[in-house]
Scaffold this motif. Structure first.
Motif, PDB file in Angstrom:
ATOM      1  N   TYR A   1      -1.145   6.945  -0.059  1.00  0.00           N
ATOM      2  CA  TYR A   1      -2.183   7.621  -0.583  1.00  0.00           C
ATOM      3  C   TYR A   1      -3.492   6.771  -0.804  1.00  0.00           C
ATOM      4  O   TYR A   1      -4.364   7.271  -1.384  1.00  0.00           O
ATOM      5  CB  TYR A   1      -1.860   8.157  -1.996  1.00  0.00           C
TER       6      TYR A   1
ATOM      7  N   THR B   1       1.870   2.428  -9.062  1.00  0.00           N
ATOM      8  CA  THR B   1       1.469   2.592 -10.349  1.00  0.00           C
ATOM      9  C   THR B   1       0.925   1.258 -11.072  1.00  0.00           C
ATOM     10  O   THR B   1      -0.077   1.197 -12.068  1.00  0.00           O
ATOM     11  CB  THR B   1       2.528   2.984 -11.466  1.00  0.00           C
TER      12      THR B   1
ATOM     13  N   ASN C   1      -2.979  -5.435  -9.953  1.00  0.00           N
ATOM     14  CA  ASN C   1      -2.799  -6.770  -9.052  1.00  0.00           C
ATOM     15  C   ASN C   1      -2.014  -7.646  -9.907  1.00  0.00           C
ATOM     16  O   ASN C   1      -2.104  -7.423 -11.135  1.00  0.00           O
ATOM     17  CB  ASN C   1      -4.242  -7.185  -8.524  1.00  0.00           C
TER      18      ASN C   1
ATOM     19  N   GLU D   1      -6.880  -1.766   2.849  1.00  0.00           N
ATOM     20  CA  GLU D   1      -7.725  -0.402   2.877  1.00  0.00           C
ATOM     21  C   GLU D   1      -8.394  -0.266   4.190  1.00  0.00           C
ATOM     22  O   GLU D   1      -8.696   1.105   4.387  1.00  0.00           O
ATOM     23  CB  GLU D   1      -8.819  -0.539   1.735  1.00  0.00           C
TER      24      GLU D   1
ATOM     25  N   LYS E   1      -3.965   3.782  -1.798  1.00  0.00           N
ATOM     26  CA  LYS E   1      -3.974   2.700  -2.813  1.00  0.00           C
ATOM     27  C   LYS E   1      -3.165   1.244  -2.240  1.00  0.00           C
ATOM     28  O   LYS E   1      -2.246   1.513  -1.682  1.00  0.00           O
ATOM     29  CB  LYS E   1      -3.417   3.149  -4.168  1.00  0.00           C
TER      30      LYS E   1
ATOM     31  N   ILE F   1      -2.630  -2.745  -3.512  1.00  0.00           N
ATOM     32  CA  ILE F   1      -2.838  -3.806  -4.187  1.00  0.00           C
ATOM     33  C   ILE F   1      -2.204  -4.974  -3.869  1.00  0.00           C
ATOM     34  O   ILE F   1      -1.472  -5.188  -2.784  1.00  0.00           O
ATOM     35  CB  ILE F   1      -1.839  -3.505  -5.762  1.00  0.00           C
TER      36      ILE F   1
ATOM     37  N   HIS G   1       3.962   7.028  -5.716  1.00  0.00           N
ATOM     38  CA  HIS G   1       2.543   6.405  -5.900  1.00  0.00           C
ATOM     39  C   HIS G   1       2.773   5.095  -6.589  1.00  0.00           C
ATOM     40  O   HIS G   1       3.667   4.613  -7.050  1.00  0.00           O
ATOM     41  CB  HIS G   1       1.731   7.353  -6.891  1.00  0.00           C
TER      42      HIS G   1
ATOM     43  N   GLY H   1       0.894  -1.316  -0.132  1.00  0.00           N
ATOM     44  CA  GLY H   1      -0.236   0.127  -0.028  1.00  0.00           C
ATOM     45  C   GLY H   1       1.001   1.273   0.019  1.00  0.00           C
ATOM     46  O   GLY H   1       1.960   1.472   0.529  1.00  0.00           O
ATOM     47  N   ASP H   2       0.288   2.021  -0.795  1.00  0.00           N
ATOM     48  CA  ASP H   2       1.192   3.506  -0.837  1.00  0.00           C
ATOM     49  C   ASP H   2       0.674   4.494   0.351  1.00  0.00           C
ATOM     50  O   ASP H   2      -0.257   4.255   1.088  1.00  0.00           O
ATOM     51  CB  ASP H   2       1.229   4.201  -2.236  1.00  0.00           C
TER      52      ASP H   2
ATOM     53  N   ILE I   1      -6.803  -7.082  -0.089  1.00  0.00           N
ATOM     54  CA  ILE I   1      -7.071  -5.577  -0.589  1.00  0.00           C
ATOM     55  C   ILE I   1      -7.721  -4.757   0.482  1.00  0.00           C
ATOM     56  O   ILE I   1      -7.568  -3.764   1.123  1.00  0.00           O
ATOM     57  CB  ILE I   1      -7.284  -5.450  -1.859  1.00  0.00           C
TER      58      ILE I   1
ATOM     59  N   ASN J   1      -5.800   1.667   5.884  1.00  0.00           N
ATOM     60  CA  ASN J   1      -5.066   2.752   4.973  1.00  0.00           C
ATOM     61  C   ASN J   1      -3.703   2.104   5.151  1.00  0.00           C
ATOM     62  O   ASN J   1      -2.714   3.312   5.163  1.00  0.00           O
ATOM     63  CB  ASN J   1      -5.352   4.084   5.754  1.00  0.00           C
TER      64      ASN J   1
END
Length: 450
Positions: free
Chosen positions: A221, A325, A328, A267, A223, A225, A323, A218-219, A263, A270
């Protein structure tokens, strides 16, 4: 995006420290090794740009000493700390202190470590996120009587677990009421000794389970994967001995469902950094959240080989503030990792420290060996007994097994006992070759005698 790191201190030892040093060097980042007096001759000390001795062999006085590590950070002007795995890698206080000192902890935020480190909190978080969990309310057991009442409702077999647990410690399977008291006493004593916390909770025991984990990243921001799965079902007393990807039990549909669940787990908090969501999967391919490891794992090279991806690099890039990019991932080909421990597999895996008199690493196409040892190196009795990992990749699982057999036969280490003979035996077992095993399979086998 934050400025890139100039110098990373690696708060660990052995092969994982050396692994991090290699990637950092390729990224143009200087490294600092820390070491105890027992590790003075380790390769991670030799190949780092700087090295600081932080104490005597005892982990408590060296690799677990936050004041000594932070002193090393200060005198070397490191601007980031990579904790590796084990030791302080999932210590929220350490992550918090790094932040307070203005040093980037290459891993998740302290609150992530705390949320996932306490098993009851983690389970509650997953329930709220809609991730399947093992039946059981996750509440601390108050007494044996409380446990017996819950087990009667839940139905045997059940498993009691240490709320602060990890590595298989503080866990006991209970098949009948008369087993409860003995399991309760031994699990609590083990948990108290290992974690300083004897709190226990109970879950329904999943019969014939596969241990399948999903790698996530996870980044900063939001996201998250997933990077496919690893099958870690070849275990002895809840300790992993071999990992592979893809799992021979996996289907495309199951990978999609488990990947999405992982995921959701990331999430839900976070999550930032590299982590692993671990699941138990029953014979009907129902899966249940077990725990989340908020760090890089021993078996990460398996994922790297089938995805052609450097997970340490990804970890550092996320810590920079880059970020994500990618999308999955789906594995290409097959990879297997054998953990080589300094243990006598034919004598109940008894540790075998001592001086390595001869050493030859396996080589060739599709063979990777991660290790910090060499001929003349002395294996200390103070730390984990893993001294190397042999990882192979090939187009198919059958090809990977054949390649691993060749690599094991080529791996020469003399002066100490190792688990190489065990893995040679394992590669020949029909159940393993056919993918017909679960976490309890090895315990049911009769191993050769030395």
């Amino acid at each position: 995006m934050a400025e890139k790191f100039k110098k990373i201190l690696i708060a660990n030892r052995g092969e994982i420290a050396l692994r991090i040093i290699r990637t950092a060097r390729e990224m143009g980042i200087k490294t600092v090794a820390i070491y105890s007096t027992a590790d003075r001759e380790s390769l991670h000390v030799r190949f780092a740009d700087e090295a600081v001795c932080i104490g005597p062999p005892s982990s408590t006085d060296s690799y677990l000493s936050i004041p000594k590590i932070m002193a090393a950070v200060e005198i070397t002007n490191a601007d980031a700390v990579h904790p590796g795995y084990g030791f302080l890698s999932e210590n929220a206080d350490f992550a918090e202190i790094c932040t307070e000192y203005g040093v980037k902890f290459i891993g998740p935020k302290p609150e992530h470590i705390r949320q996932m480190g306490d098993k009851i909190t983690a389970k509650d978080t997953m329930i709220k996120a809609g991730v399947p969990v093992v039946p059981g309310d996750g509440e601390l057991l108050k007494s044996v009587e409380d446990g017996l009442q819950q087990a009667e409702v839940m139905g045997y077999p059940v498993i009691i677990k240490a709320t602060a647990g990890g590595g298989g410690k503080g866990m006991r399977m209970i098949a009948a009421p008369e087993e409860f008291q003995g399991a309760w006493d031994s699990a609590r004593a083990e948990a108290k000794a290992a974690f300083g916390n004897d709190g226990m909770y109970m879950e329904k025991y999943i019969t014939e389970p596969r241990h399948i984990e999903i790698q996530v990243v996870g980044d900063q921001y939001g996201k998250v994967i997933h990077l496919s799965e690893r099958d870690c079902s070849v275990q002895r007393r809840h300790q992993k001995l071999l990992e592979e990807c893809p799992s021979p039990f996996m289907t495309d549909e199951l990978r999609e469902r488990m990947g999405q669940a992982a995921i959701k787990a990331g999430e839900a908090i976070n999550y930032e950094g590299v982590g692993t969501v671990e699941f138990l999967v029953d014979s009907d391919r129902n899966f249940y959240f077990m725990e989340m490891n908020t760090r890089i794992q021993v078996e990460h090279p398996v994922t790297e080989e089938v995805l052609d991806l450097d997970l340490i690099r990804e970890q550092i890039k996320v810590a920079y503030g880059e970020h994500l990019t990618g999308m999955n991932y789906v594995p290409k080909g097959h990879a297997i990792e054998c953990r080589i421990n300094a243990e006598d597999p034919w004598n109940n895996f008894r540790p075998s420290p001592g001086k390595i008199t001869s050493f030859h690493s396996s080589k060739g196409h599709g063979v990777r060996v991660d290790t910090h040892v060499y001929a003349g190196y002395t294996i200390s009795p103070y730390y984990d007994s893993m001294i190397a990992k042999i990882i192979v990749r090939a187009p198919t699982r059958a090809d990977a097994i054949t390649k691993m057999e060749r690599a094991l036969n080529e791996f020469i280490i003399e002066g100490v006992k190792t688990t190489v003979p065990f893995h040679q035996w394992l590669m020949k077992q029909e159940d393993f070759r056919e993918g017909n095993f679960d976490t309890g399979w090895l315990g049911q086998q009769t191993l050769p005698k030395g």
